[in-house]
Design a protein around this motif. Sequence first.
Motif, PDB file in Angstrom:
ATOM      1  N   ALA A   1     -21.468  62.876 -43.133  1.00 45.92           N
ATOM      2  CA  ALA A   1     -21.632  63.704 -42.391  1.00 45.92           C
ATOM      3  C   ALA A   1     -22.100  63.478 -41.003  1.00 45.92           C
ATOM      4  O   ALA A   1     -21.861  64.531 -40.340  1.00 45.92           O
ATOM      5  CB  ALA A   1     -23.386  64.638 -43.013  1.00 45.92           C
TER       6      ALA A   1
ATOM      7  N   VAL B   1     -18.454  63.783 -39.393  1.00 43.37           N
ATOM      8  CA  VAL B   1     -18.290  65.206 -39.396  1.00 43.37           C
ATOM      9  C   VAL B   1     -19.317  65.828 -38.226  1.00 43.37           C
ATOM     10  O   VAL B   1     -18.326  67.144 -37.792  1.00 43.37           O
ATOM     11  CB  VAL B   1     -18.146  65.866 -40.891  1.00 43.37           C
ATOM     12  CG1 VAL B   1     -17.671  67.336 -40.437  1.00 43.37           C
ATOM     13  CG2 VAL B   1     -17.298  65.337 -41.732  1.00 43.37           C
ATOM     14  N   ASN B   2     -20.334  65.618 -38.252  1.00 46.07           N
ATOM     15  CA  ASN B   2     -20.597  66.992 -37.482  1.00 46.07           C
ATOM     16  C   ASN B   2     -20.510  66.483 -35.878  1.00 46.07           C
ATOM     17  O   ASN B   2     -21.163  67.152 -35.528  1.00 46.07           O
ATOM     18  CB  ASN B   2     -22.645  66.019 -37.731  1.00 46.07           C
ATOM     19  CG  ASN B   2     -23.293  67.092 -36.917  1.00 46.07           C
ATOM     20  OD1 ASN B   2     -23.433  68.237 -37.176  1.00 46.07           O
ATOM     21  ND2 ASN B   2     -24.970  66.466 -36.255  1.00 46.07           N
TER      22      ASN B   2
ATOM     23  N   ARG C   1     -13.676  70.558 -37.347  1.00 50.24           N
ATOM     24  CA  ARG C   1     -15.102  69.982 -38.050  1.00 50.24           C
ATOM     25  C   ARG C   1     -14.511  71.225 -39.461  1.00 50.24           C
ATOM     26  O   ARG C   1     -15.263  70.181 -40.525  1.00 50.24           O
ATOM     27  CB  ARG C   1     -16.100  70.831 -37.387  1.00 50.24           C
ATOM     28  CG  ARG C   1     -17.205  70.782 -38.811  1.00 50.24           C
ATOM     29  CD  ARG C   1     -18.694  70.917 -37.999  1.00 50.24           C
ATOM     30  NE  ARG C   1     -18.435  71.152 -36.505  1.00 50.24           N
ATOM     31  CZ  ARG C   1     -20.407  70.646 -36.050  1.00 50.24           C
ATOM     32  NH1 ARG C   1     -20.555  71.203 -36.774  1.00 50.24           N
ATOM     33  NH2 ARG C   1     -20.428  70.160 -34.580  1.00 50.24           N
TER      34      ARG C   1
ATOM     35  N   ARG D   1     -14.395  68.626 -43.027  1.00 52.00           N
ATOM     36  CA  ARG D   1     -15.527  69.282 -44.199  1.00 52.00           C
ATOM     37  C   ARG D   1     -14.824  69.449 -45.586  1.00 52.00           C
ATOM     38  O   ARG D   1     -15.223  69.499 -46.031  1.00 52.00           O
ATOM     39  CB  ARG D   1     -16.592  69.865 -43.191  1.00 52.00           C
ATOM     40  CG  ARG D   1     -17.618  69.989 -44.211  1.00 52.00           C
ATOM     41  CD  ARG D   1     -18.672  71.247 -43.986  1.00 52.00           C
ATOM     42  NE  ARG D   1     -17.788  72.678 -44.513  1.00 52.00           N
ATOM     43  CZ  ARG D   1     -17.931  73.927 -43.619  1.00 52.00           C
ATOM     44  NH1 ARG D   1     -19.115  74.105 -42.694  1.00 52.00           N
ATOM     45  NH2 ARG D   1     -17.078  74.965 -44.080  1.00 52.00           N
TER      46      ARG D   1
ATOM     47  N   MET E   1     -23.510  64.683 -48.673  1.00 46.65           N
ATOM     48  CA  MET E   1     -22.499  65.159 -47.037  1.00 46.65           C
ATOM     49  C   MET E   1     -22.787  66.264 -46.404  1.00 46.65           C
ATOM     50  O   MET E   1     -23.536  66.969 -45.780  1.00 46.65           O
ATOM     51  CB  MET E   1     -21.198  64.318 -47.265  1.00 46.65           C
ATOM     52  CG  MET E   1     -20.886  65.116 -45.675  1.00 46.65           C
ATOM     53  SD  MET E   1     -19.009  65.762 -45.160  1.00 46.65           S
ATOM     54  CE  MET E   1     -19.298  67.179 -46.714  1.00 46.65           C
ATOM     55  N   ILE E   2     -22.587  67.522 -47.884  1.00 45.04           N
ATOM     56  CA  ILE E   2     -22.900  68.645 -47.176  1.00 45.04           C
ATOM     57  C   ILE E   2     -24.862  69.041 -46.838  1.00 45.04           C
ATOM     58  O   ILE E   2     -25.593  69.220 -45.967  1.00 45.04           O
ATOM     59  CB  ILE E   2     -22.635  69.629 -48.225  1.00 45.04           C
ATOM     60  CG1 ILE E   2     -21.212  69.465 -48.612  1.00 45.04           C
ATOM     61  CG2 ILE E   2     -23.606  71.286 -48.315  1.00 45.04           C
ATOM     62  CD1 ILE E   2     -20.359  70.102 -47.449  1.00 45.04           C
TER      63      ILE E   2
ATOM     64  N   LEU F   1     -25.885  66.979 -43.769  1.00 46.04           N
ATOM     65  CA  LEU F   1     -24.696  68.101 -42.434  1.00 46.04           C
ATOM     66  C   LEU F   1     -26.053  68.909 -41.957  1.00 46.04           C
ATOM     67  O   LEU F   1     -26.312  69.257 -40.919  1.00 46.04           O
ATOM     68  CB  LEU F   1     -23.375  68.373 -43.273  1.00 46.04           C
ATOM     69  CG  LEU F   1     -22.371  68.657 -42.523  1.00 46.04           C
ATOM     70  CD1 LEU F   1     -21.284  68.600 -42.453  1.00 46.04           C
ATOM     71  CD2 LEU F   1     -22.356  68.003 -41.254  1.00 46.04           C
TER      72      LEU F   1
ATOM     73  N   GLN G   1     -28.122  69.009 -38.638  1.00 43.86           N
ATOM     74  CA  GLN G   1     -28.189  70.661 -37.721  1.00 43.86           C
ATOM     75  C   GLN G   1     -29.575  71.580 -38.026  1.00 43.86           C
ATOM     76  O   GLN G   1     -29.441  71.455 -36.259  1.00 43.86           O
ATOM     77  CB  GLN G   1     -27.628  71.323 -37.985  1.00 43.86           C
ATOM     78  CG  GLN G   1     -25.652  71.271 -38.053  1.00 43.86           C
ATOM     79  CD  GLN G   1     -24.141  72.276 -38.821  1.00 43.86           C
ATOM     80  OE1 GLN G   1     -24.510  72.236 -39.901  1.00 43.86           O
ATOM     81  NE2 GLN G   1     -23.521  71.208 -39.171  1.00 43.86           N
TER      82      GLN G   1
ATOM     83  N   THR H   1     -23.989  68.626 -30.547  1.00 41.79           N
ATOM     84  CA  THR H   1     -24.054  67.684 -31.515  1.00 41.79           C
ATOM     85  C   THR H   1     -24.989  66.652 -31.488  1.00 41.79           C
ATOM     86  O   THR H   1     -25.013  65.451 -30.338  1.00 41.79           O
ATOM     87  CB  THR H   1     -22.446  67.172 -31.256  1.00 41.79           C
ATOM     88  OG1 THR H   1     -22.087  67.230 -30.679  1.00 41.79           O
ATOM     89  CG2 THR H   1     -21.576  67.996 -32.425  1.00 41.79           C
TER      90      THR H   1
ATOM     91  N   THR I   1     -12.531  59.199 -38.620  1.00 43.43           N
ATOM     92  CA  THR I   1     -12.347  60.508 -39.484  1.00 43.43           C
ATOM     93  C   THR I   1     -10.816  60.884 -40.424  1.00 43.43           C
ATOM     94  O   THR I   1     -11.453  60.680 -41.262  1.00 43.43           O
ATOM     95  CB  THR I   1     -12.752  61.881 -38.715  1.00 43.43           C
ATOM     96  OG1 THR I   1     -13.598  61.413 -38.067  1.00 43.43           O
ATOM     97  CG2 THR I   1     -13.375  62.752 -39.806  1.00 43.43           C
TER      98      THR I   1
END
Lengths: 321, 297
Positions: free
Chosen positions: A114, A117-118, A124, A128, A199-200, A203, A207, B11, B36
């Motif tokens: 997370a 990806v963030n 992105r 994800r 992870m979702i 995330l 946010q 971010t 990643t």
Amino acid sequence: MSTTTTRDLARPAPAKASKAKPRRGLRGSSTFNFWLFTGPFLVGLVIFVYVPIGWSIWLSFFEARFTVTPDKFVGFENYRFMLDDNDFVGSLGTFTVFAAFIVPTTWALSLGLALLVNRLRFMRAFFRSVFFLPTACSYVAASLIWKMSIFNGVRFGLANTVIGWFGVDNIAWLANPDPPWYWLVILTARLWLQSGFFMILFLAALQNIPSELYEAAAIDGAKPGWQTFWYITLPQLRATSTAVVLLLLVAAYQAFDEFFNLLSKTTWGRPPLVELYYTALGQNQDYGAGSAGAVMLTLLIVIVTLFQGKLMGFGRGDESK
Amino acid sequence: MTTTAPEVRKTPPSAGEPARRRRGAVMGSTGLYIATGVAAFLFLIPFYLLVRNSLSTDPDITGENWKFFPTDIQWDNITEPFRDTTVDFGQSMVNSLIVGVLHTIGTLLVCSLAGYGLARIPYRHANKIFYAVLFTLMVPAAVTFVPSFVLVSSLGWVDSYRGLIIPGLFSGFTCFLFRQYFLGFPKELEEAARVDGLGYWGAYWRVVVPNSLNFFAAIATITFINGWNSFLWPLVIGQDPSAWTVQVALSSYMTNQTVNYHLIFMATAISILPLLFVFLFLQRWLVQGIAQTGIKG
């Protein structure tokens, strides 16, 4: 049905002289509606959840082999039998080892993904999706790929091919409990399958952290990196982390699919549900002992859940925020 | 949306970020993308193996030397699971589709109604009933599979769609999610509808549901995925191969005497396809829904 449409007519008629409550006239109509909405669910809940739980407790006190209408009351005999059964007790140990590894590693990996990806600025959504995609796989499908292709005990398995490049001999990943390589197979399969989902969650939580917090920290001289992570990100993720750990624990207790499919013919590495499956639906069809085991397992889960909730303040701390 | 600050710093900085953003930015983001990318590569390997093996011949899969690509792509393999006679794979796909769709529709219907009732309709004992629902969350469904099987078999529902679908409809968790969602649904909309003469029932179907389609879609996708992928209950209920779902059929391949690699992998790949479609087309709802289903404690 008619009561719903005549609600307005019902209002001025205070037919029942019950205790003083405001909006008395509405009572009948909302009671009817309440049952209209929740009734089907509640009836099903009673029949398919409460009755099995009750039946389970009842069966656990009887000798019930090949029959669900037993007549021989045996008291706590089934419980003693299960507690004396090394396989069942061992399965609780298997679960403990499993949970001790899978909960922290999934937590760390899903949080790590997370965070990665963030921070991405491009692609992105692509990354994800890549990490989330294994959620589409069933445990059965993943077990198949793991058992037949990656951790196949022969030379053409991917893992053995890779270690072969470094001159290491083939490893029989699943066919041998000593050394317990099967743990690596099981843990990686589950990590792959469930990390994307969590992870979702992370995330979404990341946010939701107000960016002012980071700006304030920067003004106060906090170094971006470990410091902001440790003092801002991690505390802000507390509620999510708690929920994630709880979900992971419950999921670990229910582990069945990959153990059943990866280790079907072995006697080692059986978690509680696999053990119960063989006890209750195996050759002996021992519903009594199976039920006793299920009751004990349920109690254990409830205790652990409550304890974990207390320890991490589940459902308490975040509401006051 | 209401922030006046420039969006550049959106971010949040986190672990491993270089101290000097400006100068370190290029280096930092290269490292970030490498990390990643490596992770993504590892995550994609199983999918790659699945596709590679399902389009290979068995000698290609089990050959002495590891092959990245099959020497000859076998498109014929696609139909093979359906021609195979040891396991009726086609039937199991049909079973899974029927079970998955009905399971999803039924769960949405039953649980959303109950969630709305618990959230919105005043009733004296509503709280007690809500606690009775919450209690079932503490007892994982998988633990009660023994008595549930006993119950369902005494109803004569073994090997039937009823047995596969109906016991799973009453999910305390889904009901709970709907209740939480409806608690946050703007009350004014419903009140306007009720002033216009609609009862709870009418307001629910004409105002609440049409305005909640996003949430319903999210829950539907999650429910369908869970239904499609579930294994323990279909294994217990599907005693006869004609009642197997696709997961049970796949599992049976693993215990078969003869191992037919490309067939097994092709069947697995086909079993994942419906969900890949769901993922591709509904991902936004899915992600939103999972984030929204309020794992917020």
